[in-house]
Scaffold this active site. Structure first.
Site, PDB file in Angstrom:
ATOM      1  N   ASP A  67      39.351  35.695  26.586  1.00  0.00           N
ATOM      2  CA  ASP A  67      38.382  35.080  27.498  1.00  0.00           C
ATOM      3  C   ASP A  67      37.300  36.057  27.960  1.00  0.00           C
ATOM      4  O   ASP A  67      36.381  35.674  28.688  1.00  0.00           O
ATOM      5  CB  ASP A  67      39.087  34.435  28.705  1.00  0.00           C
ATOM      6  N   ASP A 213      39.734  42.283  34.887  1.00  0.00           N
ATOM      7  CA  ASP A 213      40.847  41.716  35.632  1.00  0.00           C
ATOM      8  C   ASP A 213      41.695  42.866  36.181  1.00  0.00           C
ATOM      9  O   ASP A 213      41.808  43.910  35.531  1.00  0.00           O
ATOM     10  CB  ASP A 213      41.713  40.874  34.699  1.00  0.00           C
ATOM     11  N   HIS A 271      36.713  34.639  38.566  1.00  0.00           N
ATOM     12  CA  HIS A 271      37.844  34.611  37.628  1.00  0.00           C
ATOM     13  C   HIS A 271      38.929  33.658  38.146  1.00  0.00           C
ATOM     14  O   HIS A 271      40.123  33.967  38.158  1.00  0.00           O
ATOM     15  CB  HIS A 271      38.414  36.015  37.383  1.00  0.00           C
TER      16      HIS A 271
END
Lengths: 304, 304
Positions: A67, A213, A271
């Site tokens: 992603d 992330d 996110h």
């Protein structure tokens, strides 16, 4: 003030939804465009943004989950069809080059420009890009695979010259830039006018940190202290704090705690997990800790 | 009548635009979904269609240009996150397996289902899929790389039983399916009622041909003769006939000529070049030759 804008192209998490695209952002520093992450569909979202493709020369990939990078092949392939000739620089974990090279050879044979890979060591804090306008530094993060964020720092700008002083001392045009850059002025009769009298101080250089992330990682606060804008992932809310830990993501409250500790000026969270139909709950949890928080959203542009 | 629907997920050509997605379609034959081509972003367009992901088990790739297959990794990766367990079958030129395998190993490690590759020889006309409801046959095409189209043929269905005859002869329930499938009925007193008297003939089996990308190729008309629906690429109009030849694509008029020659029932044209702001000109050029022509469009569903 010169441009320092963040364009959110996608702020969903791994599972794409009809509300959020996969991760990608454009940082516009004085009309140079930098891309951070490139999830599937990014080329279309970039087109929708109406930013000019040919101002984009550097792409930074935080980590090699799909992603965050599945859009690269389509973007590169389209740049080829548009007859781009300028080099495209991709800054990423060295594994990306190994994965992309055979695809480029097969799908983009005869590409009219070079794709230049710059390996990143995500575990190391280092400056990976530097020009007259800005520098980019890696922010080591902790996720299920080697990951780093990116810290964009604008270079100091020249002082502002005082119009009234130009008139007062009849300062010639050729001296203007020299004075902006710190020189004193000597008048025709030998009188030295000190620079401080001729200028206002420059705007303080601005900065932007992208952290996604990652798990909640208090050690980053030292590196990102005082940035003008922090993008921090907030995949989950408190209702899924255990899942956040397990999947090595952060909650909105944790993102806010980082912002508070690091004394940043503004926080934007993103996110988002597909499970939140409405991210207001995440916003509220973050704002309770750090009031200057906003939600990322597709097509949102934040000027710093 | 049982379902035989075509869902257009994307009908643009190589350069994506804000109006058209990269190539992808879903063929729904009696609630089994088959995907043809899988350009970037297909998983999101599939989600938008509200078709059920778990009914899709077979994907057919016409050729290995990026706009027909860059969406595969995202789709497979998402199926993994959704905890799919059923095998996913990909029918494509054998090079696709070579290209995708290392990506699957890297990005989809621990996938909870198998991706099974079935090599296609696009130069050969052969049945590559066959079940109780339908068969799929390759249509050798001519483009800048090995390419084939796909011919979907519904299997014959059982005859319809006549309600009035059921009542008249008091036919028991257990005989209904046997009569539908052709048996005569013998009454309690030994009288034979011939099947023709008990049934209406079944609907004639339906068929769909997908021909993209390809030059104008009159030899395919024999294979696709009389199909209920033909999707034929019409990348260009007459204004770009020379470019169509050069890039081995077709014009709208050529697509219509194929439809006319092959005596198909309906034609849908697609794979539109980004240069057409409005495809009406393509529609008109095709309709002048073959009136039963329509334009493909995203979210269009055509029932056969």
């Amino acid at each position: 003030m010169e441009k320092f804008d963040i364009h959110i192209l996608g702020c969903g998490s791994a599972l794409p939804t009809l509300r959020h695209n996969a991760s990608s952002q454009i940082v516009n520093v004085r009309e140079k465009l930098f891309m951070i992450d490139c999830g599937e569909g990014t080329q279309v979202h970039l087109r929708r943004s109406r930013l000019r493709f040919n101002r984009l020369n550097h792409i930074f990939i935080s980590h090699l989950h799909g992603d965050h990078c599945f859009g690269l092949m389509g973007l590169i392939s389209t740049f080829g069809m548009l007859e781009r000739t300028a080099q495209l620089h991709i800054h990423a974990h060295p594994e990306l080059e190994r994965i992309l090279k055979p695809q480029l050879a097969f799908f983009c044979n005869g590409l009219p420009f070079d794709v230049v890979f710059h390996p990143i060591d995500p575990a190391k804090r280092e400056i990976i890009y530097d020009d007259r306008s800005a520098s980019v530094e890696t922010i080591p993060l902790k996720h299920r695979m080697p990951t780093c964020g990116f810290l964009f720092r604008e270079k100091p700008t020249a002082n502002h010259i005082r119009r009234d002083m130009i008139d007062c001392y009849e300062i010639p045009l050729y001296m203007i830039n020299r004075i902006k850059n710190g020189e004193d002025y000597v008048t025709a009769d030998g009188k030295v006018i000190p620079n401080e009298k001729l200028t206002f101080p420059a705007d303080p250089p601005r900065s932007y940190a992208y952290c996604s992330d990652t798990v909640y990682l208090p050690r980053i606060t030292e590196q990102i202290e005082g940035v003008d804008l922090l993008f921090h992932e907030a995949t989950f809310g408190e209702d899924n704090a255990a899942r956040a830990r397990k999947t090595q993501h952060s909650t909105a409250a944790q993102a806010a705690r980082i912002a508070l500790e690091a004394k940043v000026k503004r926080l934007v969270i993103g996110h988002f997990s597909a499970r939140y139909e409405d991210e207001k709950v995440l916003l509220e949890e973050a704002k309770a800790i750090f009031p200057h928080t906003m939600l990322a959203n597709e097509n949102l542009t934040i000027s710093i």
